[in-house]
Scaffold this active site. Sequence first.
Site, PDB file in Angstrom:
ATOM      1  N   LYS A   1       0.783  -1.082   0.180  1.00 32.13           N
ATOM      2  CA  LYS A   1      -0.335  -0.094   0.164  1.00 32.13           C
ATOM      3  C   LYS A   1       0.745   1.286  -0.084  1.00 32.13           C
ATOM      4  CE  LYS A   1      -3.868  -1.773   2.571  1.00 32.13           C
ATOM      5  NZ  LYS A   1      -4.787  -1.706   1.438  1.00 32.13           N
TER       6      LYS A   1
ATOM      7  N   ARG B   1     -10.306 -11.789   2.236  1.00 36.37           N
ATOM      8  CA  ARG B   1     -11.043 -12.636   1.871  1.00 36.37           C
ATOM      9  C   ARG B   1     -10.550 -14.073   1.739  1.00 36.37           C
ATOM     10  NH1 ARG B   1     -11.791  -9.435  -3.803  1.00 36.37           N
ATOM     11  NH2 ARG B   1     -11.398  -7.810  -2.591  1.00 36.37           N
TER      12      ARG B   1
ATOM     13  N   ASP C   1      -7.472  -3.021  10.615  1.00 33.02           N
ATOM     14  CA  ASP C   1      -7.896  -4.429   9.929  1.00 33.02           C
ATOM     15  C   ASP C   1      -8.291  -5.517  10.615  1.00 33.02           C
ATOM     16  OD1 ASP C   1      -8.549  -4.621   7.314  1.00 33.02           O
ATOM     17  OD2 ASP C   1      -6.714  -5.444   6.678  1.00 33.02           O
TER      18      ASP C   1
ATOM     19  N   ASP D   1      -2.915  -7.527  -1.457  1.00 31.24           N
ATOM     20  CA  ASP D   1      -3.861  -6.824  -0.733  1.00 31.24           C
ATOM     21  C   ASP D   1      -5.084  -7.021  -0.665  1.00 31.24           C
ATOM     22  OD1 ASP D   1      -4.080  -4.736   1.067  1.00 31.24           O
ATOM     23  OD2 ASP D   1      -4.066  -3.120  -0.401  1.00 31.24           O
TER      24      ASP D   1
HETATM   25  N1  BES Z   1      -7.937  -3.842   4.571  1.00 32.57           N
HETATM   26  C1  BES Z   1      -8.110  -3.490   2.988  1.00 32.57           C
HETATM   27  C2  BES Z   1      -9.653  -2.686   3.045  1.00 32.57           C
HETATM   28  C3  BES Z   1      -9.833  -1.277   3.580  1.00 32.57           C
HETATM   29  C4  BES Z   1      -9.347   0.035   2.824  1.00 32.57           C
HETATM   30  C5  BES Z   1     -10.266  -1.069   4.910  1.00 32.57           C
HETATM   31  C6  BES Z   1      -9.462   0.970   3.423  1.00 32.57           C
HETATM   32  C7  BES Z   1     -10.383   0.006   5.428  1.00 32.57           C
HETATM   33  C8  BES Z   1      -9.885   1.334   4.561  1.00 32.57           C
HETATM   34  C9  BES Z   1      -8.063  -4.585   2.335  1.00 32.57           C
HETATM   35  O1  BES Z   1      -7.547  -5.745   2.643  1.00 32.57           O
HETATM   36  C10 BES Z   1      -7.851  -4.168   0.869  1.00 32.57           C
HETATM   37  O2  BES Z   1      -6.830  -3.602   0.722  1.00 32.57           O
HETATM   38  N2  BES Z   1      -8.616  -4.429  -0.196  1.00 32.57           N
HETATM   39  C11 BES Z   1      -8.176  -4.104  -1.585  1.00 32.57           C
HETATM   40  C12 BES Z   1      -8.594  -5.233  -2.502  1.00 32.57           C
HETATM   41  C13 BES Z   1      -8.205  -4.910  -4.126  1.00 32.57           C
HETATM   42  C14 BES Z   1      -6.990  -5.063  -4.028  1.00 32.57           C
HETATM   43  C15 BES Z   1      -8.921  -6.073  -4.565  1.00 32.57           C
HETATM   44  C16 BES Z   1      -9.064  -2.793  -1.881  1.00 32.57           C
HETATM   45  O3  BES Z   1     -10.344  -2.870  -1.714  1.00 32.57           O
HETATM   46  O4  BES Z   1      -8.663  -1.903  -2.384  1.00 32.57           O
HETATM   47 ZN    ZN Z   2      -5.586  -5.533   1.925  1.00 30.85          ZN
HETATM   48 ZN    ZN Z   3      -7.072  -5.942   4.899  1.00 29.08          ZN
END
Ligand code: BES
Ligand code: ZN
Ligand code: ZN
Length: 449
Positions: free
Chosen positions: A235, A309, A246, A305
Amino acid sequence: MITINNKNLKYKLVAINNESSNKQVDFEPGKVSFISEENTFYLVIKKDSMSNLRQVKLGMSEFIKNSKGDTTINFDTFKLALPEISPEVLFNVIFEIISFETHEKITYKKENKINNFVFNIEAEEYDDLYKENLIKNKYVNYARDLQDFPPNIGTSNFYGEKISKDAINIEGLKVSVLKNRELKNLNMNLVLAVNAGSNHEANVVVLEYNNNPGGEKIALVGKGICFDTGGYDLKPSTFIEGMKFDMTGAAIVVSIAMALAEAKAKVNFVAIGLFTDNLIGTKATLPESVLKSKNGLTVEVNNTDAEGRLILADGITYAIKEKNADKIYDIATLTGATAMALGESASGVFTEFDEMWENLENASKYTTERFWRLPIFEDHKEQVQNDSILADLTNSCNKGPGGSTAAAFLTFFAEDKKFLHIDCSRVVRVGLKGQGYIVKTIFEALKNY
Ligand code: BES
Ligand code: ZN
Ligand code: ZN
């Protein structure tokens, strides 16, 4: 401390609306005025301005922050000023704001100001509701504490140890913690792949409780990423802020479990808190790796990231195959897309089962926490299959609404069970402070199951 029977403490809190003739009071919605000659606080409800419930919430928080000593809350004046809100909801809101605002939060500061006055709510008739509120709000605060630990302290091992130590004292609650060796034996390869870059083993906390013979078994599965760096799909720094939160889904499910067991609720459940972090390093999982999940489906990790899931998928299969769950709820800070869509306003809810949504929505009306239903369409499921070159499923789709494709991915693991997914990405904190959000609503939805 909150009581419901020590009458006439030094100070008094009354609610008034703008039809009242008290000229000394500031008639701003949600404002509190203190009149020293009377030792009385006045909380103003101004009709037809902002919602009345919000005025009570804002006014109660302001009152607690400015409180001067032990106070009796004249509940009858709240009922009179707010006839359209059910007295039980009003009682709950008053109770929970006192409990929330007076909680001694996790802090590493030398000086910590805490408010340990007595707040007496004059509502003796609500003895049962009072007892339930004591338990429920204790675990809202427990979830907040779990959320607030900094990531150098709040590791997967820390949570595994702390939660099992706290939960073991609750009658009827069976506690176990699965670590990497057990996870390997259980074929939970997706959890192990997310954990691969970590210095700490994954800790899957399992809390089981059976107090409804012959009834359905509910599974509560929570995402517990102690810190989400994104892994090799690292990130950027602007998105890394708050990623210690998280693990909130797992904090919430264990807190709900402890509250339900302590309240001796008539329900059967297994709560599964999946704690690990998502880091980089020589052993960390590489993008485009293909993994075999516990239920046999293969998954291509197109984005490291999208780790939430992965762990939830194995957690859901564990609930079905090892714990015979009939119905599954998962709670997770799962996607940036839902965070963008709903912000701090509400959690996104994804389910193909209308009665599960209705049950949750009804509970949320009682607890005044907000949820918003979002779709899982057939094409979202097809995308999860079609976007993988080598495996049955991808963990990251090329396009489409990210919240829905994440939810669609999880439905492949829920198999034929009733399933509801809560994506609480952004509502779980205000600034960098955990809110213990959702504990009350799921407690309410399950307490008389
Ligand atoms: N933990 C994050 C989701 C998140 C983002 C929670 C902002 C709280 C605030 C999750 O693991 C993530 O990074 N998801 C990605 C998935 C994508 C790479 C398919 C996302 O949603 O950007
Ligand atoms: Zn993530
Ligand atoms: Zn996450």
